[in-house]
Design a protein around this motif. Structure first.
Motif, mmCIF file in Angstrom:
data_model
loop_
_atom_site.group_PDB
_atom_site.id
_atom_site.type_symbol
_atom_site.label_atom_id
_atom_site.label_comp_id
_atom_site.label_asym_id
_atom_site.label_seq_id
_atom_site.Cartn_x
_atom_site.Cartn_y
_atom_site.Cartn_z
ATOM 1 N N ASN F 137 0.864 -1.393 -0.022
ATOM 2 C CA ASN F 137 -0.026 -0.035 0.048
ATOM 3 C C ASN F 137 0.901 1.253 -0.070
ATOM 4 O OD1 ASN F 137 -2.275 -1.526 0.192
ATOM 5 N ND2 ASN F 137 -2.355 -1.693 2.438
ATOM 6 N N VAL F 138 0.459 2.235 -0.683
ATOM 7 C CA VAL F 138 1.007 3.689 -0.817
ATOM 8 C C VAL F 138 0.490 4.592 -0.051
ATOM 9 C CG1 VAL F 138 1.706 5.193 -2.576
ATOM 10 C CG2 VAL F 138 2.035 2.914 -3.211
ATOM 11 N N VAL F 139 1.199 5.584 0.757
ATOM 12 C CA VAL F 139 0.446 6.545 1.740
ATOM 13 C C VAL F 139 1.108 8.160 0.859
ATOM 14 C CG1 VAL F 139 0.555 7.268 3.907
ATOM 15 C CG2 VAL F 139 0.497 5.005 3.551
ATOM 16 N N ALA F 140 0.065 8.621 0.449
ATOM 17 C CA ALA F 140 0.601 10.052 0.105
ATOM 18 C C ALA F 140 -0.004 11.061 0.838
ATOM 19 C CB ALA F 140 -0.050 10.163 -1.306
ATOM 20 N N VAL F 141 0.604 11.978 1.465
ATOM 21 C CA VAL F 141 -0.044 12.762 2.385
ATOM 22 C C VAL F 141 -0.159 14.163 1.722
ATOM 23 C CG1 VAL F 141 0.795 11.642 4.361
ATOM 24 C CG2 VAL F 141 2.108 13.496 3.551
ATOM 25 N N MET F 142 -0.961 15.174 1.770
ATOM 26 C CA MET F 142 -1.262 16.402 1.437
ATOM 27 C C MET F 142 -0.740 17.396 2.139
ATOM 28 S SD MET F 142 -4.779 16.409 -0.502
ATOM 29 C CE MET F 142 -4.475 17.790 -1.796
ATOM 30 N N ILE F 143 0.166 18.155 1.607
ATOM 31 C CA ILE F 143 0.941 19.663 2.273
ATOM 32 C C ILE F 143 -0.075 20.396 1.691
ATOM 33 C CG2 ILE F 143 2.797 21.047 2.648
ATOM 34 C CD1 ILE F 143 4.422 18.660 3.273
ATOM 35 N N GLU F 144 -0.833 21.525 2.353
ATOM 36 C CA GLU F 144 -1.698 22.214 1.627
ATOM 37 C C GLU F 144 -2.237 23.334 2.469
ATOM 38 O OE1 GLU F 144 -5.295 20.746 0.202
ATOM 39 O OE2 GLU F 144 -5.522 18.968 1.869
ATOM 40 N N THR F 145 -1.354 23.579 3.564
ATOM 41 C CA THR F 145 -1.704 24.865 4.580
ATOM 42 C C THR F 145 -0.237 25.427 4.924
ATOM 43 O OG1 THR F 145 -0.966 23.296 6.635
ATOM 44 C CG2 THR F 145 -3.591 23.542 5.713
ATOM 45 N N PRO F 146 -0.318 26.539 5.473
ATOM 46 C CA PRO F 146 1.031 27.370 5.731
ATOM 47 C C PRO F 146 1.791 26.423 6.660
ATOM 48 C CG PRO F 146 -0.746 28.830 5.475
ATOM 49 C CD PRO F 146 -1.366 27.505 5.393
ATOM 50 N N GLU F 147 0.999 25.883 7.768
ATOM 51 C CA GLU F 147 1.771 24.995 8.858
ATOM 52 C C GLU F 147 2.308 23.869 8.168
ATOM 53 O OE1 GLU F 147 -1.099 23.677 11.658
ATOM 54 O OE2 GLU F 147 0.654 23.059 12.983
ATOM 55 N N GLY F 148 1.697 23.408 7.113
ATOM 56 C CA GLY F 148 2.315 22.016 6.582
ATOM 57 C C GLY F 148 3.495 22.431 5.682
ATOM 58 N N VAL F 149 3.594 23.474 5.169
ATOM 59 C CA VAL F 149 4.746 24.019 4.502
ATOM 60 C C VAL F 149 6.008 24.480 5.482
ATOM 61 C CG1 VAL F 149 5.730 25.864 2.964
ATOM 62 C CG2 VAL F 149 3.240 25.032 2.509
ATOM 63 N N ALA F 150 5.540 24.834 6.541
ATOM 64 C CA ALA F 150 6.603 25.104 7.556
ATOM 65 C C ALA F 150 7.234 23.952 8.211
ATOM 66 C CB ALA F 150 5.856 26.055 8.808
ATOM 67 N N ASN F 151 6.346 22.742 8.121
ATOM 68 C CA ASN F 151 6.638 21.666 8.768
ATOM 69 C C ASN F 151 6.992 20.647 7.737
ATOM 70 O OD1 ASN F 151 6.378 22.453 11.518
ATOM 71 N ND2 ASN F 151 4.141 21.871 11.270
ATOM 72 N N MET F 152 7.559 20.911 6.303
ATOM 73 C CA MET F 152 7.507 19.940 5.396
ATOM 74 C C MET F 152 8.655 19.253 5.626
ATOM 75 S SD MET F 152 9.483 21.600 2.200
ATOM 76 C CE MET F 152 8.697 23.345 2.054
ATOM 77 N N ASP F 153 9.953 19.401 6.358
ATOM 78 C CA ASP F 153 10.839 18.398 6.509
ATOM 79 C C ASP F 153 10.417 17.336 7.661
ATOM 80 O OD1 ASP F 153 13.381 19.008 4.804
ATOM 81 O OD2 ASP F 153 12.471 21.078 5.868
ATOM 82 N N GLU F 154 9.851 17.843 8.494
ATOM 83 C CA GLU F 154 9.224 16.819 9.537
ATOM 84 C C GLU F 154 8.256 16.022 8.961
ATOM 85 O OE1 GLU F 154 8.481 17.648 13.252
ATOM 86 O OE2 GLU F 154 9.410 19.530 13.673
ATOM 87 N N ILE F 155 7.575 16.510 8.199
ATOM 88 C CA ILE F 155 6.490 15.615 7.331
ATOM 89 C C ILE F 155 7.049 14.590 6.399
ATOM 90 C CG2 ILE F 155 4.561 15.470 5.912
ATOM 91 C CD1 ILE F 155 3.766 18.368 7.173
ATOM 92 N N MET F 156 7.935 15.043 5.598
ATOM 93 C CA MET F 156 8.482 14.290 4.592
ATOM 94 C C MET F 156 9.402 13.226 4.946
ATOM 95 S SD MET F 156 9.226 17.454 1.634
ATOM 96 C CE MET F 156 8.056 18.109 0.756
ATOM 97 N N SER F 157 10.027 13.338 6.063
ATOM 98 C CA SER F 157 11.024 12.236 6.796
ATOM 99 C C SER F 157 10.287 11.341 7.390
ATOM 100 C CB SER F 157 11.952 12.861 7.438
ATOM 101 O OG SER F 157 11.249 13.720 8.466
ATOM 102 N N VAL F 158 8.899 11.441 7.374
ATOM 103 C CA VAL F 158 8.210 10.310 8.339
ATOM 104 C C VAL F 158 8.443 9.089 7.541
ATOM 105 C CG1 VAL F 158 6.085 9.220 9.171
ATOM 106 C CG2 VAL F 158 6.806 11.784 9.748
ATOM 107 N N PRO F 159 8.906 7.758 8.117
ATOM 108 C CA PRO F 159 9.130 6.565 7.318
ATOM 109 C C PRO F 159 7.555 6.245 7.187
ATOM 110 C CG PRO F 159 10.279 6.615 9.225
ATOM 111 C CD PRO F 159 9.561 7.852 9.451
ATOM 112 N N GLY F 160 7.547 5.672 5.858
ATOM 113 C CA GLY F 160 6.009 5.141 5.355
ATOM 114 C C GLY F 160 5.463 6.275 4.403
#
Ligand SMILES: [Mg+2]
Ligand SMILES: [Mg+2]
Ligand SMILES: [Mg+2]
Ligand SMILES: [Mg+2]
Ligand SMILES: [Mg+2]
Ligand SMILES: [Mg+2]
Lengths: 258, 258, 258, 258, 258, 258
Positions: F137-160
């Motif tokens: 199974n493939v997991v794609a998460v949406m970054i679509e908020t200012p907060e998500g942009v600010a946290n992009m590295d934390e989000i992108m580095s989550v295994p899985g």
């Protein structure tokens, strides 16, 4: 109580018609105290799937069901019975041949030509068999054309015709009369007489409670009261007028089908 | 007329609730003259698909629609609005935070956190945009718990709360009282006062026309009259009694939900 | 017989699970002799509309119904009961708080926080009231995680928890064991002991008839036998092998869910 | 493998019938190893929408599908093929004319009168054209009346009739015999002989695996094994008996349709 | 604007056909600017329930709807009109008798034999009556067989036939010609001449926009542009090619039905 | 090809989104050549039942399916995968915790907390097991908020986390910018850089083919092209303009969702 048992009691019965394909409203009306309920496959907004849905809703409440088939076709009659209807109402029957065809379609051999396929019945009906089904199912044919009125004796005397269901709207339209024309009333009376003469149950479509009461007193035993749609719509009109403080609430009408 | 325009007229409005997932009965009631109709996603027998079906039926008739969401969840609120509701009724709102959460879910940024996805709205609403939608949609929150009553001022003063909808059944149950307990009536009156104080529309669920009339006179402006199910069921009971010749027809009740 | 009455008899009961949203297969299995049937809203292919469809099919047959809710959410629990379930099975309950939340959601005040809305119940349940419903509905919570096993006494002692339903698949997965690992069996035995200690009904999910028989003998009283899907699929495999003349028919398996 | 390719292999094939309108159970049975599956539009609880649903479920699994049409009507035959069926089973064919009518309805000009409308086929069938479709689709007609038996040679010799499907229940009912009457068996044998004489595939409806095995040995090549409903219901009866510890499990029956 | 009003303007009209039973795509196309939309009950994947769904979707957008009935059966014609269609398109009309039968089915007495049952119309159509409906509904019959071409004058002169709708695919197939055969074009031209001679609207099925433009210039007034399915599929092919950077995008085709 | 295999090829892929609950349009688009298709459960008009319907339509065509879940809830994620999706798109992920929660919900123990229930997968996926599913199974998460942009590295580095899917509409709305604001483009570019840095697939929602082509060239690999609704609606607008003889056809737009 099955439809057949109800028929054999020889007392007036009051039913209603379903024209909206909702199992929930069927379940609800099934608990309201009607003797039987008829799914309208001719003018109701129900196809095969809608009919099945409504028969299931009625089965929850345990009220016996008629189906008015869209036309006098053996396929429609058999499929309504396969789906769990205990009786059929066949529209626009104007000749002896048409009445015979309706009965033949509703009965397994040797009485008719219905094809075997127990479908929803085999687990629901105790000791289901061709003989049991032939006895159990009720056939009502509609007389609602000038030709049908002319042929009433031929139609009423067909073995297996359990009831005549009069359709006042088509009757008036076919004769080119208004509903309240005295001649329309005379035709209805002659049909009631015919039913008595031939020993079949006399039925008639009524759009409101007052008409049911009147027809019951005149001798009809298969009395329809409105439809789900008209009960809902006219109920809403009435209540809304009261809610808005109408000086005198409008007369409650459940007229012609909606 | 949109819900917002209706709200701005400042006059009493009468609606009804849909609990049966039938687009046909929705279309029918949509033509009966109600000012608005609410799809009940909390206690009605409608999930997402049923809600959509009902919103489509109401769209045919052109009557503006509320959806009562199953719970105060941003997802439910956004999806009801995406599907074409002009307003939401949010149940069991007992705190300022809960009221703020409801409003936030109903508004696009910067006023809230609703996610963009025009869905059914972009072709239906002239010049649809985030700002248009934020202005257009109506948020009603239910006060129906002792805690909600205690916090009424905090709830009513939340910007974006357009109406308070009182739920008498849960209110009575929460206080451990009967519906006709005088203290229940006092609570209702205090909520009405609160609405006036905060300039929000006062709404209340009523099971029958008499109650609507009484509540309207006391000052409520968002008045519910029964449900599709109760209109159908109690209408049938009443008509059937008349049809069977009851000496005196039973009092017409459209009581508690069915 | 209601689910509560069945529970009070204190005898082993056998049910099955529905994962396919077909009112007709629900009606069919409802006539096959199961003591109860559970609509699987967690892993079954049924959303709200599918659940309602299945509850209606079961209502035709008159067998009492559980719904396994998708998650331990008050909304899901209340909506299953509103729709006509007599009991809920709540998955993945691992703490006392989770068990309390499940019970609270299933009970009207003062015992819980369920919101009033009689929906399908008011006409079906004699003298339906908050008190009647609180007494009538059955709450089963699933212990199926290592944490749940560790907290079994806290969970089992929550007032209103009527049964513990063991989920062997998740249990094995959570402990990182195979189903036939002796330690898995020890965990199951300890849960059965816990149920006896706390006087709650012990239930367990079984994929085939042999497992049901074995678990019944060990003392479980809420026994599940397969699902509609596995009965259909494995029945077909077996019959097809016989039809094609297999020397020895393959062992009949109704293993893991399909 | 297409139905036509299967037909041309000249080996016995085993299928089953679907009477429940669930795409999920169709998908499941589609993976169970049947050579073909037939959607029963005559006695199954499926109308047009149900048929489409079932054809879609079967398409997921990739098993070729027949549809038994409700009656020998050109409309039904064309619409089943338009919806994606690779073959039709036409009930109650008793004369050469009826057989010719069935074939004509299934073929585009110049071989028949089917109207063009690629619907679900044009993207699914490589190089779909009238000629391709005429060659590809399989027509099976049912002989299941005394008249049909009398006319077997006329029916079997109609070009385009690919198979005769014997309906034992209607046959017995039509002759007024029990299923196990030796004369019934003689009729079946004479139909099998007729098929050999005319070079058409001999098919027969069987309610259980033992009958399939027996009919296969006698030379039938289109063998039906039960229905989704009977596999589910009798599977449940059997498993439930085992689960409850029956000394000897009841004989497994998949008798007459349910 | 009603279909009748549109017909009386005497200008070219462009519509499209729906073959997918989705109220949402119907609503969407209903807002795209077509003069009318036709629900295809013959080759579309829509039975009665699908037709009703599509008519409801179109009603939201307010575009007038035709239904192409599955066959020239009085039942189909009446039920399409009962369900809210303003016109019917009747396929495969090849004789004067067939055309008369279609008209008769579409009209209440005294002009025809349609049975009364206002269904969805009574609340939607101002002052709905038999006379109003007879005037309002539009009947288009398809000429699409060699026999129909031969009988064009007899068909076109039947009172109540409002339009002839040419079916080029069946026409080519019936004559054994390709679509681009000059003789095919000559047949189409002769049909257009016939329509002018008899004063009926000339209609024709077109698979793409270029063909619509060409046919409009030649004098056709009832012009069909593709179907929902072909618009979706060919739109996707085109856009996908562009998205993938095709040097030259493939010619946009909305050919034959998909 | 599975979604995972597609992901591992490391090449640009183009998909589309389904917002209309029609298995037939899903089947059609499934044959149009997209690499994957995503069922939109957040803003699409699809609830659980609609999602299941669409997954079945896509399964006929054999194209791998994503589901965008309505919200980041473990229940939604698990139920989409149970129903046959090969991947999930999770909206509004703005923190590392949210990303971890999404992955945890999508994986069975020991990697996550998904509960066992093979549902539609066990017969479809070879050797289905917890380990197989976790890998597949493939997991794609949406970054679509200012907060998500600010946290992009934390989000992108989550295994899985297999892909980041950028939502330009919500992004613009959240930052209070127009779509064509240069700063909006800078944010998109920084997200693309982030994806490269963390070795996750970069995805982005595009409303038309030109945007897909542009984004593909800049390095995005998970490219969405419009929706079923916009392909249908804008295709109709374009063709209708051509059919009506517009001098110059309007520019083809498949803008913002419809
Ligand atoms: Mg009539
Ligand atoms: Mg409440
Ligand atoms: Mg579990
Ligand atoms: Mg037969
Ligand atoms: Mg044609
Ligand atoms: Mg977004």
């Amino acid at each position: 109580m099955t439809l057949r048992e109800l028929w054999e009691r020889g007392e007036p019965t009051v039913g209603t018609w379903l024209v909206t394909p909702s199992d929930l409203s069927a379940e609800l009306l099934g608990r309201a105290g009607f003797d039987w309920i008829c799914v309208d496959g001719q003018h109701g907004l129900v196809g095969y799937e809608g009919m099945l849905t409504l028969l299931q809703g009625l089965a929850i409440a345990g009220v016996p069901a008629f189906v008015r088939v869209p036309s006098n076709s053996p396929e429609h009659i058999a499929r309504a019975l396969d789906a769990g209807a205990q009786g059929v109402v066949v529209p626009m029957v104007s000749t002896r041949e048409a009445a015979e065809q309706a009965v033949t379609a509703a009965k397994y051999p040797p009485e008719g030509t219905r094809s075997w396929g127990p479908s929803r019945n085999v687990l629901r009906v105790p000791d289901y068999s061709a003989a049991v089904a032939n006895r159990r199912n009720v056939v009502a044919v509609m007389i609602e054309t000038p030709e049908g009125v002319a042929n009433m004796d031929e139609i009423m005397s067909v073995p297996g015709v359990d009831a005549i269901y009069v359709g006042p709207n088509d009757l008036a339209l076919g004769f080119g009369r208004e509903q309240n024309d005295p001649e329309q009333e005379a035709v209805v009376a002659s049909l009631l007489d015919g039913c008595r003469r031939h020993g079949v149950v006399a039925g008639i479509h009524c759009d409101d409670a007052q008409t049911v009461a009147r027809r019951r007193e005149s001798g009809f035993h298969m009395l329809n009261l409105a439809t789900d749609a008209s009960l809902l719509y006219h109920g809403a009109l009435h209540e809304l007028a009261v809610a808005r403080g109408a000086e005198a609430a409008p007369p409650r009408r459940t007229a012609s089908y909606v």
